[in-house]
Design a protein around this motif. Structure first.
Motif, PDB file in Angstrom:
ATOM      1  N   UNK A  83      -1.044  -0.830  -6.552  1.00  0.00           N
ATOM      2  CA  UNK A  83      -1.795  -1.210  -7.752  1.00  0.00           C
ATOM      3  C   UNK A  83      -0.907  -1.238  -8.980  1.00  0.00           C
ATOM      4  N   UNK A  84       0.009  -0.267  -9.087  1.00  0.00           N
ATOM      5  CA  UNK A  84       0.949  -0.249 -10.222  1.00  0.00           C
ATOM      6  C   UNK A  84       1.800  -1.510 -10.217  1.00  0.00           C
ATOM      7  N   UNK A  85       2.263  -1.900  -9.009  1.00  0.00           N
ATOM      8  CA  UNK A  85       3.071  -3.123  -8.891  1.00  0.00           C
ATOM      9  C   UNK A  85       2.233  -4.333  -9.265  1.00  0.00           C
ATOM     10  N   UNK A  86       0.961  -4.331  -8.867  1.00  0.00           N
ATOM     11  CA  UNK A  86       0.062  -5.430  -9.225  1.00  0.00           C
ATOM     12  C   UNK A  86      -0.077  -5.569 -10.731  1.00  0.00           C
ATOM     13  N   UNK A  87      -0.236  -4.428 -11.430  1.00  0.00           N
ATOM     14  CA  UNK A  87      -0.344  -4.461 -12.904  1.00  0.00           C
ATOM     15  C   UNK A  87       0.910  -5.070 -13.530  1.00  0.00           C
ATOM     16  N   UNK A  88       2.092  -4.666 -13.017  1.00  0.00           N
ATOM     17  CA  UNK A  88       3.355  -5.191 -13.579  1.00  0.00           C
ATOM     18  C   UNK A  88       3.484  -6.688 -13.288  1.00  0.00           C
TER      19      UNK A  88
END
Ligand SMILES: CC1(C)CN=C(N2CCN(c3ncnc4sc(CCF)cc34)CC2)S1
Length: 489
Positions: free
Chosen positions: A269-274
């Motif tokens: 999810x963190x990678x998705x946000x970035x």
């Protein structure tokens, strides 16, 4: 044995993001496991040099040259690395046999970290997660203490001690079968720490904080993913340090490509946000990443995690995909309804409060004023998902010692429900399966049910699909009475 090897030292002095990525790749692909202390110090020094006060002069243009980092000398890292090792080796007389860790050993390592911390400081401040923060400022946040304990145990040769992560807390597992658990850090404000104790045996076992005993149990490689996820690019409340965000994004892709994010929904999810902010050429789009985070939580953690759905819902909301946002938020609510709300669950409470009282009302305002022919107000599925969303929160409250809802929730809720015309509401066919206490929602002719039947009393789940029961008689209603009243209106 992990360690700071010659092939790693050969990369210094480090001047670019690419070289940092190479160092992490060396460590992640080495025959021995990655050295948590080394990688936390390197990422911590870089993060702090680019986000500290001295560097807040905003760089208006993005750096284009290959050397996009302040020079990181080998000496700087060696001094910090050796300092951490000596703190651990001097303080903890680890029995040479090195077998498996004991509760006493884990508690001792936690005490060494704990007693080194500055007496009082603002615990929620940014950039307090790394061993650089611990070694240079004797400050760590809640996650940072747990990570430092695991890194310390690695230094002492205890490779059975691993990080366990819920959505808002961290602890360790250890022992021959990795089945021992221990608190090693604090949680929240004004709560007595439970360091040394086993994890959630009492009422806390029912709270979201311990994710129904489905935490992310890390390997060394996943512990690297945790430290990379914890990198914080924030320069101030409105800006991020460009190079720190880019470094975090590239390291997350390295971990993703090596397969170390498969069982780590929040890191995906963190990678998705970035990626939503700045997509990387040739990589899966952020929409797919958010779907993969949901799949990971369903596949590896029995769908007991909420954040994958709020990552996904937030993406849909920001991109004006309101019908999809409602579905994600209803799925998030479908998870929380199985828990009892406790005082330790403030973070997820705030999450649901913002969705119910800020985001959904904002969508209603837009959809009611505009002339969009495709308005969600004409879609029974949207109404159905909204009811599922609110009902899950009501069920969350049921059986909990602490109330969830208050009058502040009712106004936006009534306003939202009333935006849907009676003929749209009438098309939602609610079916309940009493024996399974699961609500089945009919949409477009197919039955929609929760993918596991959770009996809140005994805390058991079974996965056979519940039979469909007719819910004509009142007392058989699938909804919390307050929702039932609204739908009858
Ligand atoms: C949808 C959201 C509001 C966006 N960001 C979210 N998070 C940001 C990143 N978070 C995390 N990301 C990776 N690993 C971890 S381990 C952990 C518990 C304390 F150790 C938190 C967390 C927490 C959740 S949830």
């Amino acid at each position: 044995m992990a360690g700071f090897r010659d092939i790693d030292k050969a990369l210094f002095p480090i001047k670019s993001i690419n070289t940092v990525v190479q160092l992490f790749r060396n460590q992640l692909e080495s025959p021995s496991v990655p050295d948590l202390a080394l990688l936390s110090i390197v990422s911590g020094v870089i993060e702090n040099s680019l986000t500290s006060r001295s560097n807040t002069a905003l760089q208006v243009c993005e750096p284009v040259e290959q050397n996009n980092l302040p020079v990181l000398e080998l000496k700087t890292v060696e001094i910090l690395y050796n300092k951490f090792r000596s703190i651990m080796l001097n303080a903890v007389e680890a029995n040479k046999s090195k077998g498996f860790a004991t509760r006493e050993l884990v508690k001792k390592v936690s005490d060494v970290i704990w007693n080194s911390l500055t007496r009082s400081y603002y615990k929620d401040r940014a950039h307090l997660q790394s061993l650089y923060s611990f070694l240079s400022g004797n400050k760590l946040d809640c996650f940072g203490v747990a990570f430092a304990v695991v890194a310390g145990c690695q230094c002492l040769g205890f490779n059975d001690v691993h990080l366990a992560l819920s959505e808002d807390h961290a602890w360790v597992i250890f022992g021959e079968n990795g089945t021992e658990t221990a608190e090693v850090t604090w949680h929240g404000k004004g709560n007595e720490d439970k360091r040394g104790q086993e994890i959630g045996k009492g009422v806390s076992a029912r709270s979201w904080l311990y994710v129904n005993n489905k935490p992310v149990v890390c390997t060394r490689h996943m512990e690297v993913a945790a430290l990379v996820s914890a990198i914080n690019p924030s320069l101030n409340s409105t800006h991020d340090a460009y190079e720190v965000a880019l470094l975090q994004q590239e390291l997350l892709w390295l971990l993703y490509d090596l397969g170390h994010l498969k069982k780590y929904p929040m890191a995906i999810g963190n990678l998705g946000d970035l990626e939503e902010i700045s997509a990387t050429e040739g990589k899966v789009p952020c929409k797919v990443l958010f779907e993969e985070a949901v799949f990971s939580a369903r596949n590896y953690y029995s769908n007991q995690h909420v954040y994958p759905y709020t990552y996904q819902g937030g993406y849909f909301y920001r991109n004006k995909m309101y019908e999809e946002a409602f579905e994600s938020w209803a799925n998030a609510s479908n998870v929380i309804r199985m828990y009892n709300y406790s005082r330790d669950d403030e973070e997820i409470y705030k999450e649901f409060l913002e969705i119910a009282n800020e985001l959904i009302p904002h969508i209603m305002k837009i959809e009611s004023s505009g002339f969009s022919a495709n308005t969600i107000l004409k879609k029974p599925k949207c109404f159905a998902d909204l009811l599922r969303f609110y009902d899950g929160i009501c069920q969350w409250e049921e059986g909990s010692a602490t109330p969830v809802l208050h009058i502040g929730w009712a106004k936006p809720l009534v306003l939202t429900i009333s935006r849907f015309d009676a003929d749209v509401r009438a098309q939602v066919n609610i079916v309940c399966d009493k024996s399974e206490e699961n609500m089945l929602m009919k949409k477009n002719g197919t039955y929609f049910n929760n993918n596991n039947n959770y009996d809140k009393e005994n805390g058991t789940t079974s996965n056979e699909s519940p039979s469909v029961k007719n819910s004509n008689d009142k007392d058989n209603s699938p909804f919390h009475p307050s929702i039932e009243a609204l739908t009858a209106a």
